[in-house]
Scaffold this active site. Structure first.
Site, short mmCIF file in Angstrom:
data_model
loop_
_atom_site.label_atom_id
_atom_site.label_comp_id
_atom_site.label_asym_id
_atom_site.label_seq_id
_atom_site.Cartn_x
_atom_site.Cartn_y
_atom_site.Cartn_z
N GLY A 71 0.80 -1.22 0.00
CA GLY A 71 0.00 0.00 0.00
C GLY A 71 0.83 1.27 0.00
O GLY A 71 0.53 2.23 -0.72
N THR A 72 1.89 1.29 0.79
CA THR A 72 2.69 2.51 0.91
C THR A 72 3.30 2.89 -0.44
O THR A 72 3.21 4.05 -0.88
CB THR A 72 3.82 2.30 1.95
OG1 THR A 72 3.20 1.98 3.20
CG2 THR A 72 4.68 3.54 2.11
N ASN A 152 -8.29 3.84 8.50
CA ASN A 152 -7.75 2.65 9.17
C ASN A 152 -7.79 2.75 10.69
O ASN A 152 -7.54 1.76 11.36
CB ASN A 152 -6.31 2.38 8.71
CG ASN A 152 -5.43 3.59 8.87
OD1 ASN A 152 -5.69 4.64 8.27
ND2 ASN A 152 -4.39 3.46 9.66
N THR A 238 12.63 -7.12 -10.68
CA THR A 238 12.06 -8.45 -10.91
C THR A 238 10.82 -8.62 -10.04
O THR A 238 10.84 -8.32 -8.85
CB THR A 238 13.11 -9.53 -10.57
OG1 THR A 238 14.23 -9.31 -11.43
CG2 THR A 238 12.57 -10.93 -10.81
N CYS A 328 0.47 1.45 12.65
CA CYS A 328 1.49 1.98 11.75
C CYS A 328 2.26 3.12 12.41
O CYS A 328 3.33 3.48 11.97
CB CYS A 328 0.87 2.48 10.46
SG CYS A 328 -0.05 1.19 9.62
C1 LIG Z 1 -5.13 2.97 4.93
C2 LIG Z 1 -3.75 2.41 4.75
N1 LIG Z 1 -2.98 2.87 3.75
C3 LIG Z 1 -1.75 2.40 3.55
C4 LIG Z 1 -1.21 1.44 4.36
C5 LIG Z 1 0.18 0.94 4.09
O1 LIG Z 1 0.14 -0.32 3.48
P1 LIG Z 1 1.45 -1.28 3.54
O2 LIG Z 1 1.53 -1.79 4.92
O3 LIG Z 1 1.15 -2.37 2.55
O4 LIG Z 1 2.60 -0.48 3.11
C6 LIG Z 1 -1.95 0.95 5.44
C7 LIG Z 1 -1.37 -0.02 6.38
O5 LIG Z 1 -1.63 0.00 7.56
C8 LIG Z 1 -3.27 1.45 5.63
O6 LIG Z 1 -4.04 1.00 6.64
#
Ligand SMILES: Cc1ncc(COP(=O)(O)O)c(C=O)c1O
Length: 376
Positions: A71-72, A152, A238, A328
Site C-alpha cells: 500500500g505505501t 484505518n 524483478t 502503523c
Molecule cells: C489505509 C492504509 N494505507 C496504507 C497502508 C500501508 O500499506 P502497507 O503496509 O502495505 O505499506 C496501510 C497499512 O496500515 C493502511 O491502513
C-alpha cells in the site's frame, strides 16, 4: 496463555490456503518472468493470469494493474507520478489520511511548486463534500484529490463514487487509498471516474510486501522505479512472483466469501459494542454508525482512569493484541494523528479493535472480562 488477535486492521494472519498456493509455486517455479525461455515464461503467464483475475474483480483492465510492494509504495506512486507526469499543481487531501499519503503529499509539496490544501471534516471525521466541491470550483490549477476509502483508525467510509463524480465534474484527478477496503468490499471501477486505487494483500489474509496500484488507462504516467522496465515500464525490478501468487489467492478467497464474511464480522463488531455498553460505564465510540463504517473496525474511547496509558500493555499481558489508534504509528508517542484531529478529550484512552473472519464471540467475552478487571 490464551491469545486473542483483534488487530486485523494492522495486518491479518495468512490464510492457510494462500500459504499452500505459495508453497506449491515456490517449490516448482523460480523463473524470472522477464526471461524468454519456458521457465521464465511460465512465471510470466501466472503473473498475467493473476493480473487479469484482479482486474476482473475490479471491473478494470489488466494493463491498469501495477504490482507494487504494498500500500505505501502504491500511494507514493500515485501521488508522486501525478505531480511529476500529470501536471498536478494542487493537492487536496484530509488530515486523517494514512501516513503513506500524508508524508508523500508533504514531500511533493515541499519540493515542487505544488499547493497543499486540506478539506474540512465534520466532528466525526467525515469529509465535508460541500467544502470539497467549493475547493474544486477553482479550476485554475490541475488538482489531485487524495481521500481514503476507509479510515484505518476509526473505520469511516467515504462515499467513493460520489467523490469520484465531484472530482470528475471538476476536472480533478482522484486517488483513493483503498488499502482497508480491497478484499473486504466489491469495488467497481468501470465508470472510469476513479483514477488511482491502492491495495495491500496483508490486509485480507495474504502475504506482506505485495499489493498493487490501479492506474486508470486514460492517465499516462512514467516509471516510478527505474531499471529493467518491468510492469509495462512503470515499476522496474524483478516481480515478486511468490507474493503475486499469494495476493491472487487471497483476492480469490476474499471474493468467494465476501458477503458472508461481512455479515459474520459485522456481527462480531456489533456484539463487542453491545457488551461494552452493557459492561463498561461511559464507554464511547469514534467514527460513524454501522452503515457508514468499515465492518472490521471498532474504535473505543474509554473513561479516563489512573494508568490509562498502560491499557494496551495490560491487554497485551492478558494475551489480547489491539492497537491504540494505528499500529502503523506505534513507537511514536505523539498519539494518533486521526484522533488528534477529531478528539477533544485527550485524557480518555482509545483502543482500536479490528476483527477478521477468524475471530469469535468467545474471544470477545474473554476480552470484556479482562477489560473489566483492568479498568477496575
Ligand atoms: C489505509 C492504509 N494505507 C496504507 C497502508 C500501508 O500499506 P502497507 O503496509 O502495505 O505499506 C496501510 C497499512 O496500515 C493502511 O491502513
Amino acid at each position: 496463555m490464551k491469545q486473542v488477535y483483534f488487530d486485523n486492521a494492522a495486518t491479518t494472519p495468512m490464510d492457510p490456503k494462500v500459504l499452500e498456493e505459495m508453497m506449491l509455486f515456490m517449490k516448482e517455479e523460480f523463473g524470472n518472468p522477464s526471461s524468454i525461455h519456458s521457465v521464465g515464461r511460465r512465471t510470466k503467464a501466472r503473473i498475467e493470469l493473476i493480473r487479469k483475475q484482479i482486474a476482473d474483480y475490479l471491473k478494470a483492465t489488466p494493463s491498469e494493474i501495477v504490482f507494487t510492494s504494498g500500500g505505501t509504495e502504491a500511494d507514493n506512486m500515485a501521488i508522486s507520478c501525478s505531480v511529476r507526469d500529470l501536471g498536478v499543481t494542487r493537492i487536496i487531501t484530509s488530515e486523517i489520511e494514512h501516513h503513506a499519503v500524508l508524508n508523500t503529499v508533504e514531500k511533493v509539496t515541499q519540493k515542487k511548486e505544488v499547493k497543499l490544501e486540506f478539506v474540512q471534516l465534520d466532528d466525526k471525521g467525515n469529509v465535508d463534500l460541500n467544502n470539497l466541491e467549493m475547493l474544486l470550483h477553482d479550476r485554475t490549477e490541475k488538482t489531485l484529490v487524495s481521500l481514503m476509502h476507509a479510515n484505518n483508525e476509526i473505520g469511516n467510509l467515504l462515499p467513493i463514487h460520489k467523490v469520484s463524480e465531484i472530482c470528475n465534474v471538476n476536472g480533478a484527478i482522484f486517488h483513493s487509498d483503498t488499502v482497508q477496503t480491497v478484499g473486504h468490499y466489491p469495488l467497481d471501477l468501470s465508470s472510469g471516474k476513479i483514477d488511482f486505487i491502492t491495495c495491500a494483500a496483508h490486509k485480507f489474509h495474504g502475504p506482506k510486501g505485495i499489493g498493487f496500484l490501479y492506474v486508470n488507462k486514460k492517465l499516462k504516467i512514467d516509471s516510478f522505479i527505474q531499471g529493467g522496465a518491468q510492469e509495462r515500464g512503470l515499476r522496474s525490478g524483478t516481480e515478486n512472483s511468490y507474493g503475486i501468487v499469494g495476493l491472487g489467492k487471497a483476492m480469490e478467497l476474499a471474493h468467494k466469501i465476501m458477503i458472508e464474511q461481512k455479515d459474520d464480522v459485522l456481527a462480531l463488531k456489533r456484539y463487542m459494542k453491545e457488551r461494552l455498553i452493557e459492561e463498561i460505564k461511559d464507554v464511547r465510540f469514534y467514527g460513524n454508525d454501522e452503515e457508514h463504517s468499515l465492518y472490521t473496525i471498532l474504535n473505543v474511547s474509554f473513561p479516563a482512569f489512573e494508568n490509562a496509558d498502560m491499557l494496551l500493555f495490560n491487554l497485551d499481558l492478558s494475551g489480547i493484541a489491539v492497537s491504540g489508534g494505528s499500529a502503523c504509528s506505534s513507537g511514536s508517542n505523539q498519539g494518533s494523528h486521526v484522533l488528534n484531529v477529531i478528539e477533544k478529550e485527550e485524557d480518555r484512552p482509545a483502543v482500536r479493535f479490528s476483527f477478521s473472519k477468524l475471530n469469535t464471540k468467545e474471544e470477545i467475552d474473554y476480552c470484556i472480562e479482562k477489560l473489566k478487571q483492568i479498568l477496575n
